[in-house]
Design a protein around this motif. Structure first.
Motif, short mmCIF file in Angstrom:
data_model
loop_
_atom_site.label_atom_id
_atom_site.label_comp_id
_atom_site.label_asym_id
_atom_site.label_seq_id
_atom_site.Cartn_x
_atom_site.Cartn_y
_atom_site.Cartn_z
N PRO A 130 58.46 -14.23 127.72
CA PRO A 130 58.51 -15.36 126.89
C PRO A 130 59.57 -15.35 125.83
CG PRO A 130 56.32 -14.76 127.12
CD PRO A 130 57.24 -13.84 127.57
N GLY A 131 60.65 -16.14 125.79
CA GLY A 131 61.91 -16.23 124.89
C GLY A 131 62.94 -15.96 125.44
N ARG A 132 63.20 -15.43 126.74
CA ARG A 132 64.53 -15.30 127.32
C ARG A 132 64.61 -16.10 128.32
NH1 ARG A 132 67.78 -10.71 127.69
NH2 ARG A 132 69.71 -11.34 128.48
N ALA A 133 64.09 -15.97 129.73
CA ALA A 133 64.28 -16.57 131.03
C ALA A 133 63.03 -17.76 130.82
CB ALA A 133 64.19 -15.80 132.20
N THR A 134 63.47 -18.97 130.53
CA THR A 134 62.65 -20.29 130.48
C THR A 134 61.88 -20.36 131.71
OG1 THR A 134 64.58 -21.93 131.18
CG2 THR A 134 64.14 -21.15 128.59
N ASP A 135 62.36 -19.84 132.97
CA ASP A 135 61.62 -20.09 134.23
C ASP A 135 61.73 -19.05 134.76
OD1 ASP A 135 60.24 -21.03 136.37
OD2 ASP A 135 61.73 -22.66 136.80
N PRO A 136 60.94 -17.85 134.67
CA PRO A 136 61.15 -16.71 135.53
C PRO A 136 60.99 -16.99 137.13
CG PRO A 136 59.76 -16.30 133.54
CD PRO A 136 59.91 -17.84 133.85
N ASP A 137 60.04 -17.84 137.53
CA ASP A 137 59.76 -17.97 139.04
C ASP A 137 61.18 -18.69 139.44
OD1 ASP A 137 57.27 -17.32 138.74
OD2 ASP A 137 56.46 -19.46 138.32
N ASP A 138 61.85 -19.36 138.87
CA ASP A 138 63.10 -19.74 139.42
C ASP A 138 64.12 -18.37 139.54
OD1 ASP A 138 65.36 -21.58 140.24
OD2 ASP A 138 66.30 -20.71 138.41
N LEU A 139 64.12 -17.41 138.72
CA LEU A 139 65.01 -16.21 138.68
C LEU A 139 64.58 -15.50 139.84
CD1 LEU A 139 66.98 -14.48 137.42
CD2 LEU A 139 65.12 -13.49 135.92
N TYR A 140 63.09 -15.46 140.00
CA TYR A 140 62.60 -14.67 141.30
C TYR A 140 63.08 -15.13 142.55
CZ TYR A 140 59.43 -12.25 137.78
OH TYR A 140 58.89 -11.62 136.72
N ARG A 141 63.08 -16.49 142.70
CA ARG A 141 63.57 -17.13 143.97
C ARG A 141 64.96 -16.81 144.39
NH1 ARG A 141 59.74 -21.21 142.18
NH2 ARG A 141 61.50 -22.21 140.96
N GLN A 142 65.80 -17.07 143.20
CA GLN A 142 67.35 -16.65 143.42
C GLN A 142 67.44 -15.00 143.59
OE1 GLN A 142 70.30 -18.18 140.81
NE2 GLN A 142 68.61 -18.95 139.31
N LEU A 143 66.73 -14.21 143.02
CA LEU A 143 66.72 -12.56 143.74
C LEU A 143 66.41 -12.30 145.21
CD1 LEU A 143 65.37 -11.00 140.38
CD2 LEU A 143 67.73 -11.52 140.87
N ILE A 144 65.22 -13.22 145.27
CA ILE A 144 64.71 -12.92 146.92
C ILE A 144 65.78 -13.39 147.70
CG2 ILE A 144 63.05 -13.75 148.48
CD1 ILE A 144 61.00 -13.96 146.14
N ALA A 145 66.54 -14.71 147.25
CA ALA A 145 67.64 -15.31 148.23
C ALA A 145 68.95 -14.43 148.47
CB ALA A 145 67.83 -16.64 147.84
N GLN A 146 69.02 -13.47 147.42
CA GLN A 146 70.42 -12.81 147.41
C GLN A 146 70.55 -12.14 148.75
OE1 GLN A 146 72.84 -13.54 145.05
NE2 GLN A 146 70.91 -15.00 144.60
#
Length: 420
Positions: A130-146
């Motif tokens: 909390p306090g860095r990435a406001t939406d960690p799930d969106d970041l995870y989805r981007q990592l999976i799609a790389q």
């Protein structure tokens, strides 16, 4: 060899037991014959022989135990040393991964199951905390799609705005399970520094060349306008009028362009920061004296807060003060049509003991389509603006080792975040 050692040990023990039995038998026969009663000397000799045999037996048993234990003792230190070496190497590898200067993630790809992303080191955990990435799930989805084995750039929302990061993905299999190892390195600060340097060089070249051309035009047009007074009586009236108007227009326009280009030259001529220990409460008091009266004069307010009040910062006081004045000037203009206009400037320690200064107003805010351009030199949405206010803010903050971002505010208005 093991079978031989196992055979020799019982054999030796059997011999010792037979010797003791023989000694006991001898003593029994002697006692039965009455020899011990008739000869005290023989009784003493038998007792001494029994003691000697017992001592020999004890030493044999001790040697047998030592001989049996020696191979284990010779093997155990080597095995323990090998195990300790493996443990030390594992701990050292874990420490290196934990403190690696990039964020490492693992993606588990179980067949028929949803891909699971797991943070592997401290940088990864801080990134999704909390306090860095406001939406960690969106970041995870981007990592999976790389894609695998190819570097790419992604962007994710943080409390300081959109942050870009370089991503590299490797595929591997662990105990038959397919996995991916993802290395993510935020590069927003580095990209911002390179962009600032590129703009600074471009502005320097453009302003230099433009000034070299404009300066003689402005000077010659003013000289020609002055010479026209000596020729007025030799020229028709209409010609005099046209020449006067044309030369005056050229002179004025050239002079305005010189001033205009000179203001942009300041972007490439920001002096090096002279850092000093600065108490933020004192800085805010000075800024409040400069800007608060104008806000009160139109029915608004400007508030300043520092938490804790003892916060200090090693920075160029003049440059940070100028950056805050520029941001507050923008807020003042943005809230011109707002009833009860208000701006708040606050300083506090954020995550990782980083100092954070927020400048928040209750104006209309910045449209989403323009957020990416507001710090670009020459870009402006104002009719009378020159497009250097926010560009200068970013330049001043960057010279002092900080960053400035536009962050989406929870309520109405604009929020600029300065971080050191």
């Amino acid at each position: 060899m093991a079978s031989e050692r196992g055979f020799r040990a019982p054999s030796l023990l059997l011999l010792v037991l037979l010797a003791l039995l023989a000694m006991a038998g001898t003593l029994a026969l002697a006692a039965g014959a009455g020899a011990l009663r008739d000869s005290p000397r023989l009784a003493v000799l038998c007792m001494l022989a029994a003691v000697a045999l017992a001592l020999v037996a004890w030493r044999a048993v001790a040697a047998l135990g030592a001989r049996g234990a020696r191979p284990a003792a010779g093997k155990s230190p080597a095995l323990a040393l090998e195990q300790q070496t493996l443990l030390d190497n594992a701990l050292a590898l874990e420490a290196r991964l934990e403190h690696a200067p990039i964020a490492l993630f693992r993606i588990d790809l179980a067949p028929g199951a949803t891909a699971l992303v797991c943070a592997l080191n401290a940088n990864a955990r801080r990134l999704v905390a909390p306090g860095r990435a406001t939406d960690p799930d969106d970041l995870y989805r981007q990592l999976i799609a790389q894609p695998v084995d190819r570097r790419s750039m992604i962007g994710f929302d943080t409390e300081r705005g959109v942050e870009r990061a370089l991503v590299a993905v490797s595929a591997l299999s662990v105990r038959g399970s397919a996995q991916r190892l993802v290395a993510l390195m935020p590069v927003e600060s580095e990209l911002e520094a390179e962009a600032l340097n590129a703009w600074r060089q471009l502005v320097h070249v453009l302003t230099h060349e433009i000034m070299n051309s404009l300066t003689p035009v402005a000077s010659l047009s003013r000289t020609a306008y002055d010479l026209l007074d000596d020729l007025r009586e030799h020229l028709p009236a209409d010609v005099n009028t046209d020449l006067a108007v044309a030369l005056d227009a050229i002179s004025r326009r050239a002079g305005s362009l010189v001033e205009f280009v000179g203001s942009y030259r300041s972007l490439s001529n920001v002096p090096p920061a002279r850092a000093e220990l600065l108490a933020l409460s004192e800085l805010f008091e000075r800024v409040a004296i400069l800007v608060a009266p104008a806000w009160r004069a139109r029915g608004g307010s400007a508030s300043f807060s520092v938490e804790p009040a003892s916060l200090v910062l090693m920075v160029d006081a003049g440059q940070l003060e100028q950056a805050l004045i520029n941001l507050l000037g923008n807020a003042f203009e943005a809230t011109a049509q707002v009833a009860g206009a208000h701006v708040n400037v606050s300083a506090r320690l954020g995550r990782g003991a980083r100092l954070r200064i927020d400048v928040v107003d209750n104006g209309p805010g910045v449209p989403d389509a323009l957020i990416a351009h507001i710090f670009t030199p020459f870009f402006t949405t104002k009719k009378q603006g020159g497009g250097i206010g926010l560009a200068m803010v970013r330049q001043l903050i960057h010279c002092n080792g900080g960053t400035v971002r536009y962050a989406k505010s929870i309520g109405p208005g604009a929020r600029f975040v300065i971080t050191f």
